[in-house]
Design a protein around this motif. Structure first.
Motif, mmCIF file in Angstrom:
data_model
loop_
_atom_site.group_PDB
_atom_site.id
_atom_site.type_symbol
_atom_site.label_atom_id
_atom_site.label_comp_id
_atom_site.label_asym_id
_atom_site.label_seq_id
_atom_site.Cartn_x
_atom_site.Cartn_y
_atom_site.Cartn_z
ATOM 1 N N THR A 193 3.236 31.061 -86.930
ATOM 2 C CA THR A 193 4.527 30.416 -87.125
ATOM 3 C C THR A 193 5.295 31.105 -88.240
ATOM 4 N N GLY A 194 6.596 31.120 -88.099
ATOM 5 C CA GLY A 194 7.431 31.672 -89.168
ATOM 6 C C GLY A 194 8.501 32.604 -88.644
ATOM 7 N N THR A 195 9.746 32.268 -88.967
ATOM 8 C CA THR A 195 10.879 33.096 -88.580
ATOM 9 C C THR A 195 10.842 34.442 -89.282
ATOM 10 N N GLU A 196 10.107 34.506 -90.397
ATOM 11 C CA GLU A 196 10.096 35.742 -91.187
ATOM 12 C C GLU A 196 9.192 36.822 -90.602
ATOM 13 N N SER A 235 9.152 30.648 -83.967
ATOM 14 C CA SER A 235 10.003 30.643 -85.155
ATOM 15 C C SER A 235 10.055 29.225 -85.719
ATOM 16 N N ASP A 236 10.781 29.068 -86.804
ATOM 17 C CA ASP A 236 10.787 27.793 -87.516
ATOM 18 C C ASP A 236 11.654 26.776 -86.792
ATOM 19 N N ASP A 237 11.144 26.291 -85.670
ATOM 20 C CA ASP A 237 11.866 25.324 -84.861
ATOM 21 C C ASP A 237 10.845 24.303 -84.371
ATOM 22 N N PHE A 238 11.124 23.028 -84.622
ATOM 23 C CA PHE A 238 10.113 22.012 -84.339
ATOM 24 C C PHE A 238 9.726 21.967 -82.870
ATOM 25 N N ASN A 239 10.741 21.893 -82.000
ATOM 26 C CA ASN A 239 10.423 21.721 -80.584
ATOM 27 C C ASN A 239 9.650 22.901 -80.008
ATOM 28 N N GLN A 240 10.099 24.096 -80.377
ATOM 29 C CA GLN A 240 9.398 25.289 -79.892
ATOM 30 C C GLN A 240 7.951 25.280 -80.382
ATOM 31 N N GLY A 259 0.636 29.479 -91.116
ATOM 32 C CA GLY A 259 1.940 29.106 -91.659
ATOM 33 C C GLY A 259 2.343 27.699 -91.235
ATOM 34 N N GLY A 260 3.420 27.222 -91.851
ATOM 35 C CA GLY A 260 4.006 25.954 -91.433
ATOM 36 C C GLY A 260 3.279 24.710 -91.897
ATOM 37 N N VAL A 261 2.335 24.848 -92.835
ATOM 38 C CA VAL A 261 1.580 23.671 -93.270
ATOM 39 C C VAL A 261 1.961 23.192 -94.659
ATOM 40 N N SER A 262 2.890 23.913 -95.283
ATOM 41 C CA SER A 262 3.274 23.519 -96.629
ATOM 42 C C SER A 262 4.246 22.328 -96.550
ATOM 43 N N VAL A 263 4.959 22.087 -97.611
ATOM 44 C CA VAL A 263 5.892 20.963 -97.598
ATOM 45 C C VAL A 263 7.332 21.457 -97.618
ATOM 46 N N GLY A 264 7.526 22.717 -97.202
ATOM 47 C CA GLY A 264 8.877 23.263 -97.128
ATOM 48 C C GLY A 264 9.650 22.631 -95.982
#
Lengths: 425, 425
Positions: A193-196, A235-240, A259-264
């Motif tokens: 996960t991650g747009t970057e 990428s950083d999109d919930f539904n996807q 990725g995607g497990v932090s609180v960002g």
């Protein structure tokens, strides 16, 4: 409003995950493909070793009773009635004052009850026939490797849950395992996960980084004995992200996301776990790096490993939480890494509010183990991972350590040792 | 007449073989296939790490000079003009009393020179626009991970001759190695000699044994990083054996034969080496097991390894003489196994007229290493190989050893450590 997470100790986190251990099924693979796999059944001797009485030396087989009168003054002669190498069986039976020339590994001929080494005999011809003489009395049974003296048929030679090494391979071959019962590998899906994230083959782009976690975790799964399945990136999109995770579940035994497990603001995994109805076992571990490592379990027991997007934290999270589950799946009895005490070669002045895992290289220096951090322990640093063959495990609540201090070392590359317990105190 | 052979010390034998070291060529393989291979070139950073100034936290990017007047009594407000996650680049430039909400890993926006962690701010709306306030002055440059602070472009990240592990894989991915320069594996032919050998799938037959050496050596070659090539078996016949060896030479980089190197009547390898015009480097080593291990070199430098037909001796012969040559082919800098000192857990009462290698299991017990022989050291025993992860190396000319004695341990499974020297004294 920031989410508040309650960190739990590393040991507790490992124990929680261990409650969801599953075991793999058996599959049979050709012996040549079994290297590195784990045995799914006990490997049993299908015959005695040796399988027959055999000669441990090059020499002559004869009857001990015929040598009674031999002495340095009185040599006794034997007619050599046959000549056999390993793998040959003489059709002849040895009678009085007869011998058979025999090579190492060959079956003791009928009638013989002793072997004399070739160096202690003299060979000659008499009336065109081969003869041999000796000058010492021999004891019945001497120099015969007895059937079954190493191993009896039916003995368990290799237990189930053992990794097949070259040594194990020799045993499998000896006992006729042309196909080997091994544990079917768990399929471990990996979603990045991650747009970057760029692909490895992409040119660098402003603000982006190449996806190193995918390749690393893929390799970690292989090293642990699992079958990695690259399920691509989101990428950083919930539904996807939600749909990627949901559709992965039927294809894998366990799922890793990076990725995607932090609180960002774009860390959607916690919400995805909730929507899936998964129980979050923990979402914060009292350790550095990798504190945001999150593990959840679906009602069917399927594990979802949410590893940090940070490479070093991702690496640690895999070794601590995923690898033991793969090992247990493969029936490995002691799935946890070994610990050792080693002498720190350099100061490590940082304080450790939480358990800290410092990538390091272990050296054997005589009877002492010593250990050297392999780099700055910036949790974002990918560059110090490569040289590391262990972690220094520094307990939380400690101040810095100095060169010469004894520290706990977690040997994540060490197979075979280890007991199913956590860090010694 | 028995041939007389002059045994040479193990170290001398290893050195003789080392003079025929060759290096493999480079080939490029996809990253996913590079695990376990050896790098053929230095791996170089193709960009700085970080590649750009980035935020190490979730927070707000702003201008430090705008915070000068802030204090616990006096909060300062900033208009939040954008919101970026990792991988996003804001098109906006921050002006006075403006801020951009930024997530970990995202690029610092133009105009900003400091980041404040989200926990230290308050967010609110004013006139329908997002705002943020803070209560402390910030120092320019604080909380910014600077471009290149971990690694500068051009730095050698992984040297050539390093085995690709999961950690190395992360580096390869980071720096864009979608294909990786690795050393082309040496092709190692294996010919099994001996009339006594059955195939693994064969039923047992009187006087015969299954060929365990082939599978074992095949696996040892794989473990070392070579490409094994099974060239079949030959029975105890000179001409057949000679032609098998001769025709193998053009297909392989090195050739291993198992069996046929002793001085028995059907041990043809010495005569085959002679007929091929190969120089025999040694045909007897002052060690047990494996004393008959013979290594020869053809005029073109091609090595012929004549390993003992005895499984335990064959195993030792491979680890001592073949593996370092494969490692050096793969450019590994320290091709020899590590040694350590460990405490013997059991008596080993046998005297050691020659250097003896005892298969054993190493344990980490706190800061001490301990070592346990894994079985009877019958040189014919296949059954104690499986549990062994090291050899106890007992010097020649010694009497037995007792539990508690410190003994040298040769760590044949230990990568990474080790220097190119032989047993410490």
């Amino acid at each position: 409003m920031m989410e508040r997470r309650q960190p739990i100790p590393v040991e507790e986190a490992i124990k929680k995950v261990s409650q969801y251990q599953k075991h793999g099924e058996v599959e049979w693979v050709p012996l040549k493909n079994s290297l590195g796999r784990f045995t799914a059944e006990d490997i049993v001797a299908d015959h005695d070793v040796p399988a027959f009485d055999r000669s441990p030396y090059d020499g002559f087989a004869l009857r001990a009773e015929d040598t009674k009168e031999a002495s340095s003054e009185h040599s006794i002669e034997f007619e050599v009635i046959d000549h056999i190498g390993a793998g040959m069986v003489s059709p002849k039976t040895i009678g009085p004052f007869q011998a058979i020339r025999i090579m190492t590994g060959a079956k003791i001929p009928d009638g013989a009850n002793v072997v004399i080494m070739i160096e202690l005999t003299k060979t000659f011809e008499k009336d065109g026939k081969p003869f041999m003489s000796l000058k010492r009395p021999l004891q019945k049974g001497h120099n015969i490797s007895r059937q079954g003296e190493e191993t009896l048929k039916g003995k368990v030679m290799v237990k189930k849950g053992i990794k097949v090494t070259s040594g194990v391979t020799a045993i499998l071959a000896t006992f006729g395992y042309a196909v080997v019962p091994v544990v079917k590998k768990p399929v471990i899906g990996i979603i990045s996960t991650g747009t970057e994230l760029l692909q490895v083959s992409d040119a660098m782009m402003e603000g982006k980084i190449r996806n190193s976690n995918l390749s690393m975790v893929f390799a970690q799964v292989l090293e642990a004995g699992g079958e990695p399945l690259d399920l691509g990136g989101v990428s950083d999109d919930f539904n996807q992200s939600y749909h990627a995770v949901k559709s992965a579940l039927s294809k894998v035994d366990m799922l890793i996301t990076t990725g995607g497990v932090s609180v960002g603001d774009f860390d959607f995994l916690p919400a995805i776990y909730e929507k899936l109805g998964a129980e979050v076992l923990f979402n914060k571990v009292a350790m550095r790096p990798g504190s945001v490592t999150t593990v959840a379990a679906l009602p069917n027991g399927q594990l979802l490993f949410g590893l940090s997007g940070n490479p070093a934290a991702c690496f640690v999270g895999f070794e601590l939480f995923v690898k033991p589950i793969i090992y247990r799946w493969c029936l490995k009895e002691n799935p946890y890494p070994s610990f050792a005490l080693a002498k720190l070669t350099h100061d490590f002045p940082k304080a450790n509010p939480f358990t800290r895992f410092v990538r390091a290289a272990l050296q054997f220096t005589g009877s002492q183990l010593s250990v050297t951090p392999t780099g700055l322990d910036k949790s974002s640093a990918v560059t110090s991972i490569a040289d590391a063959n262990c972690f220094i495990a520094l307990p939380g609540g400690t101040r810095g350590f100095q060169a010469g201090d004894q520290v706990n070392v977690l040997l994540f590359q060490h197979e075979g040792g280890g007991s199913p317990c956590w860090m010694p105190n």
